[in-house]
Structures are given as structure tokens and as C-alpha cells.
Design an enzyme around this catalytic site. Structure first.
Site, PDB file in Angstrom:
ATOM      1  N   HIS A  81      60.906 -30.399   9.519  1.00  0.00           N
ATOM      2  CA  HIS A  81      62.134 -29.696   9.154  1.00  0.00           C
ATOM      3  C   HIS A  81      63.171 -30.702   8.672  1.00  0.00           C
ATOM      4  O   HIS A  81      63.298 -31.781   9.234  1.00  0.00           O
ATOM      5  CB  HIS A  81      62.686 -28.924  10.358  1.00  0.00           C
ATOM      6  CG  HIS A  81      63.486 -27.732   9.960  1.00  0.00           C
ATOM      7  ND1 HIS A  81      62.941 -26.469   9.835  1.00  0.00           N
ATOM      8  CD2 HIS A  81      64.791 -27.596   9.638  1.00  0.00           C
ATOM      9  CE1 HIS A  81      63.860 -25.617   9.457  1.00  0.00           C
ATOM     10  NE2 HIS A  81      65.005 -26.277   9.331  1.00  0.00           N
ATOM     11  N   ASP A 160      69.138 -17.359  15.849  1.00  0.00           N
ATOM     12  CA  ASP A 160      69.430 -18.370  14.829  1.00  0.00           C
ATOM     13  C   ASP A 160      69.578 -17.702  13.463  1.00  0.00           C
ATOM     14  O   ASP A 160      70.451 -18.075  12.682  1.00  0.00           O
ATOM     15  CB  ASP A 160      68.351 -19.451  14.764  1.00  0.00           C
ATOM     16  CG  ASP A 160      68.624 -20.414  13.610  1.00  0.00           C
ATOM     17  OD1 ASP A 160      69.711 -21.023  13.603  1.00  0.00           O
ATOM     18  OD2 ASP A 160      67.797 -20.511  12.693  1.00  0.00           O
ATOM     19  N   ARG A 167      77.146 -18.842   9.674  1.00  0.00           N
ATOM     20  CA  ARG A 167      77.651 -20.192   9.390  1.00  0.00           C
ATOM     21  C   ARG A 167      77.724 -20.442   7.894  1.00  0.00           C
ATOM     22  O   ARG A 167      78.662 -21.067   7.393  1.00  0.00           O
ATOM     23  CB  ARG A 167      76.736 -21.259  10.036  1.00  0.00           C
ATOM     24  CG  ARG A 167      76.881 -21.331  11.545  1.00  0.00           C
ATOM     25  CD  ARG A 167      75.755 -22.161  12.150  1.00  0.00           C
ATOM     26  NE  ARG A 167      75.698 -23.512  11.634  1.00  0.00           N
ATOM     27  CZ  ARG A 167      74.571 -24.197  11.452  1.00  0.00           C
ATOM     28  NH1 ARG A 167      73.405 -23.660  11.760  1.00  0.00           N
ATOM     29  NH2 ARG A 167      74.612 -25.417  10.975  1.00  0.00           N
ATOM     30  N   SER A 182      70.092 -24.975  15.849  1.00  0.00           N
ATOM     31  CA  SER A 182      69.481 -24.116  14.828  1.00  0.00           C
ATOM     32  C   SER A 182      68.058 -24.598  14.526  1.00  0.00           C
ATOM     33  O   SER A 182      67.090 -23.825  14.563  1.00  0.00           O
ATOM     34  CB  SER A 182      70.346 -24.165  13.566  1.00  0.00           C
ATOM     35  OG  SER A 182      69.651 -23.689  12.453  1.00  0.00           O
ATOM     36  N   LYS A 186      64.251 -22.952  16.185  1.00  0.00           N
ATOM     37  CA  LYS A 186      63.207 -22.452  15.281  1.00  0.00           C
ATOM     38  C   LYS A 186      61.886 -23.175  15.532  1.00  0.00           C
ATOM     39  O   LYS A 186      60.826 -22.574  15.537  1.00  0.00           O
ATOM     40  CB  LYS A 186      63.606 -22.698  13.821  1.00  0.00           C
ATOM     41  CG  LYS A 186      64.560 -21.669  13.257  1.00  0.00           C
ATOM     42  CD  LYS A 186      64.598 -21.753  11.737  1.00  0.00           C
ATOM     43  CE  LYS A 186      65.451 -22.878  11.210  1.00  0.00           C
ATOM     44  NZ  LYS A 186      66.873 -22.637  11.230  1.00  0.00           N
TER      45      LYS A 186
HETATM   46  N1  URA Z   1      68.481 -26.407   8.671  1.00  0.00           N
HETATM   47  C1  URA Z   1      68.525 -25.459   9.648  1.00  0.00           C
HETATM   48  O1  URA Z   1      67.547 -24.770   9.898  1.00  0.00           O
HETATM   49  N2  URA Z   1      69.667 -25.302  10.314  1.00  0.00           N
HETATM   50  C2  URA Z   1      70.764 -26.028  10.086  1.00  0.00           C
HETATM   51  O2  URA Z   1      71.763 -25.826  10.738  1.00  0.00           O
HETATM   52  C3  URA Z   1      70.721 -27.019   9.062  1.00  0.00           C
HETATM   53  C4  URA Z   1      69.560 -27.182   8.366  1.00  0.00           C
END
Ligand code: URA
Length: 420
Positions: A81, A160, A167, A182, A186
Site C-alpha cells: 500500500h 474507513d 476526508r 486508514s 484496510k
Molecule cells: N491511502 C489510504 O488508504 N489512506 C490514506 O489515508 C492515505 C493513503
């Protein structure tokens, strides 16, 4: 306990306890807290921060707001990620490469956030590609072809999904506790046992300095450790947009080109760095240089591109667009940008480029907004390259003539040249 008291507590810079954080996440997920109250609390967190315990509580509450997948039947599954960037199409390129090398890939990505793009918006620009599939299908896809890339679907980290959209629409993205919770919620919910994080810093990233990026990286690896997931974080500079294209369809086309072996140098560097570490984590070899060689080999022999096509086909996408990227719909206007001066490119303010892409319709202002997949910017010149008078430094892709002209004007100021 009620939400007004919790908002006031964070507004007044106090520490929230586990019960208060769980209450907020559960009630917001179940629509018992309004968007405006959640937005107020998120803004208070953005302004006043959270300590490590609060961030861990928030992450676990968000991960537990839905199902937690158990991928143990798939063996070692590696996830990746990025904390976000402008022109960041690494997932589209790297994940098929990794899958083509025999490492199962099961990844849940996000949409665009702030001025950065999101993998899910990019994948959706491939006609037919389904980002919403059932848990059973997700697992079956990984078992059958070794890869599945999905959105925040099923019932994975639904808190999220809601907070992320909020956000994006309330300018509360650049916050260490909000980004860490966040991403890690995930990752925990999607079930991978090994996680590689690409923590970006610089003008195109949410963390503007390397020190801040390190702080975010440490916070996330610590959460991963506490959640029993082996987590490695790499710090990646992002002073200019990554690669040549910014915009959903344009980035998919660039990713396909990269998988054919036509990869921009800066993109290649990140792909090799992250990829070699992913292979190491997956137990495919400890020698990073050897891992890089394997990655390059699977690009050259076409196996990585084949895996991407398999992925697209398996998720309902029309692979004729991948086979012939000219099929993707083009914008009505493609305007060249010249600078009427000469020198060497010193700076291309990535954040401004990201905002320009949002202005053209490539990102959202309100969370309900539909985005225009085809719009964006192609950079013809990158940092360090020489620019002669009247050279085309970039192209604007737009569907609205006025916006296209305004974007050309704005882009001229985003490029900073050194006298050569
Ligand atoms: N990627 C995400 O999934 N969340 C964030 O807050 C920033 C980047």
C-alpha cells in the site's frame, strides 16, 4: 457517552479512550452519527493529533467495523500500500509482476484522495472491470490466477470507506493518525500476513519531509507488528509526479506500456525497490539484486503483462483495451503547453499538478462527485531535462474548453526552470 462530548474532548486537545473511539466508529458505521459530526471530529483529530494508543485503537476499531478476511488457506499473501502520490501507478504495474512470480496477491485499494489518485478509480477506467466482488469470488480469483485487486467492497473496513470519502471532501488528508489508521485498518481487514508499505514524501506526497514520512512509517509498522502482520516500510521521494501521466485512463495506459517494458526510470526504481522486498518477504529469495533481475525478466518475457490481462479478464474487464490502448476514449481537447523560455527543469510542483488534475475533473470536490476518467496531464519534460524555447513540456487532456485553457495557463507556472 455521546458524540458531541467526544468532539469537544478532541477539540480541547484531550486524549480519547478506547470506549470513546469504538463508540464513534461503531455508531458512524451504523449511520447513527451524521457526516457533519464525523467531519467535525475528523477535523479535530487532524488539528490536534492522536497519541500512539489512540491511533492503534482507531485502527483496530476501523478494521473491526466489518469482516476480517482469513487468507491462511492461500499461504503467504503479500500486500502493498502506498501513502499516496501524484501519478502513482505502481500498484497496477507491480502487483501483476509479483503474481507472475508465484506470490499470491490479494489487495484492497482506495479511490482518489485529496490531490492524489487512487488505484480503484484507475481500474474502473477499464470498461467492465468490477471492483465490487464477493468475498468468495475474491478468494477464488486469488486461488485460480494468483491475483485479485478490489475496492473497499464486501464488508471490509466500512468505517474507513466512509471516513476516507469524508476526508477527501474536507481537506483532512495530511494527518499521521488518520493515514496510518486508514491504511492499516484496510490491510488488517484484507487479511494479508505480509505487508509492504510505500511511504512517500515530498511535494507530491502527504508527508512533505523525510522525517515526517519516517514518523508515519514507524507508526504503521508498529501497528502491523501489534496486529501480528510482518510489515516493512520503504520511504520513496516524490518531488515531481511519478512517471509521465497523471489522470486515471492515462495512468492505466502508462502502466500497460510499463508492463511491455517501456517504463519511465523513476517508476522503474520504485517498482524494483518495492518488488524486490516483496519477494523477500514472501520467501522467494533474500538477495534483493537477484529479485530485481527476476522482476525485469518477467517484464521482458511478457509474463507480467499476461498476468495483468488475466486479472482484468477475470474481474469482468474488456482486455481488448489492454491489447490496444488506442481504444480508450480520448478527451475532446488535448492542448500542448510551451513555456516561451529555455533552461533545465528544476521543479514540477507535484501537488499543484495533482490539484490541476482534480480541477479538470479527474478527482472529487464533493464525495458524491462523478469523476472524468479520461482527463489529466502528460508530462513531456521531467526534472533535469533541457527545455528549448517553444518545446512542448506537457499536454493537457480535457473535455471542457475553458478548463483546458485555464489548465494550460496554470501549468506554465508549475514548471520552474533553471538557467542552463
Ligand atoms: N491511502 C489510504 O488508504 N489512506 C490514506 O489515508 C492515505 C493513503
Amino acid at each position: 457517552m455521546n458524540i458531541k462530548e467526544i468532539i469537544a474532548k478532541k477539540r480541547d486537545k484531550h486524549v480519547l479512550n478506547t470506549e470513546e473511539i469504538n463508540f464513534f466508529i461503531n455508531e458512524y458505521t451504523n449511520n447513527n452519527i451524521t457526516d457533519y459530526q464525523a467531519a467535525a471530529l475528523i477535523m479535530a483529530i487532524y488539528l490536534n493529533g492522536m497519541n500512539k494508543e489512540e491511533t492503534l485503537d482507531l485502527t483496530l476499531a476501523m478494521a473491526n467495523s466489518g469482516d476480517i478476511l482469513d487468507l491462511t488457506s492461500l499461504g503467504i499473501v503479500v500486500d502493498k500500500h502506498s501513502t499516496g502520490g501524484v501519478g502513482d501507478k505502481i500498484t497496477l504495474i507491480l502487483m501483476p509482476i509479483i503474481a507472475s512470480l508465484g506470490v499470491p496477491v490479494a489487495k484492497m485499494s482506495g479511490r482518489g484522495l485529496g490531490y492524489t489518485g487512487g488505484t480503484i478509480d484507475k481500474l474502473e477506467s477499464i470498461p467492465g472491470y468490477k471492483i465490487n466482488i464477493s468475498e468468495k469470488e475474491f478468494m477464488q480469483n486469488v486461488k485460480k490466477i494468483g491475483i485479485s485487486l478490489i475496492g473497499q467492497t464486501m464488508n471490509l473496513a466500512p468505517a474507513d470507506k466512509k471516513i476516507y470519502a469524508l476526508r477527501d471532501a474536507t481537506s483532512t488528508t495530511e494527518s499521521i493518525p488518520l493515514i496510518a489508521s486508514s491504511i492499516m485498518s484496510k490491510k488488517i481487514a484484507a487479511g494479508a500476513n505480509k505487508i509492504v508499505l510505500d511511504v512517500t514524501y515530498g511535494s507530491g506526497a502527504f508527508m512533505k519531509t523525510k522525517e515526517k514520512a519516517k514518523e508515519l512509517a514507524d507508526e504503521m509498522t508498529e501497528i502491523g507488528r501489534l496486529a501480528g502482520r510482518e510489515t516493512v516500510a520503504m520511504l520513496t521521494p516524490m518531488e515531481e509526479p511519478l512517471g509521465k501521466n497523471i489522470g486515471n485512463t492515462l495512468e492505466v495506459i502508462e502502466a500497460v506500456e510499463a508492463l511491455k517494458g517501456n517504463m519511465q526510470d523513476d517508476v522503474k526504481e520504485v517498482v524494483l525497490e518495492l518488488g524486490s522486498n516483496m519477494l523477500k518477504l514472501a520467501g522467494k529469495g533474500n538477495d534483493l539484486e537477484e529479485n530485481k533481475r527476476k522482476i525485469l525478466e518477467n517484464i521482458q518475457n511478457g509474463k507480467a503483462l499476461e498476468k495483468f490481462k488475466e486479472l482484468v479478464k477475470n474481474q469482468g474487464g474488456d482486455i481488448s483495451y489492454i491489447e490496444d490502448t488506442n481504444r480508450f476514449e480520448k478527451t475532446k481537447y488535448i492542448l500542448p503547453v510551451t513555456l516561451e523560455k529555455e533552461g533545465r527543469v528544476k521543479e514540477i510542483k507535484a501537488e499543484e499538478i495533482g490539484k490541476l488534475s482534480v480541477f479538470l475533473g479527474g478527482g472529487r470536490i464533493k464525495k458524491e462527485d462523478k469523476i472524468d476518467k479520461a482527463v489529466g496531464i502528460t508530462l513531456n519534460k521531467k526534472i533535469g531535462e533541457k527545455v528549448e524555447k517553444e518545446d512542448i513540456v506537457a499536454y493537457i487532456h480535457a473535455n471542457d474548453e475553458e478548463k483546458a485553457k485555464e489548465a494550460v495557463r496554470r501549468l506554465k507556472n508549475i514548471y520552474v526552470l533553471n538557467k542552463d
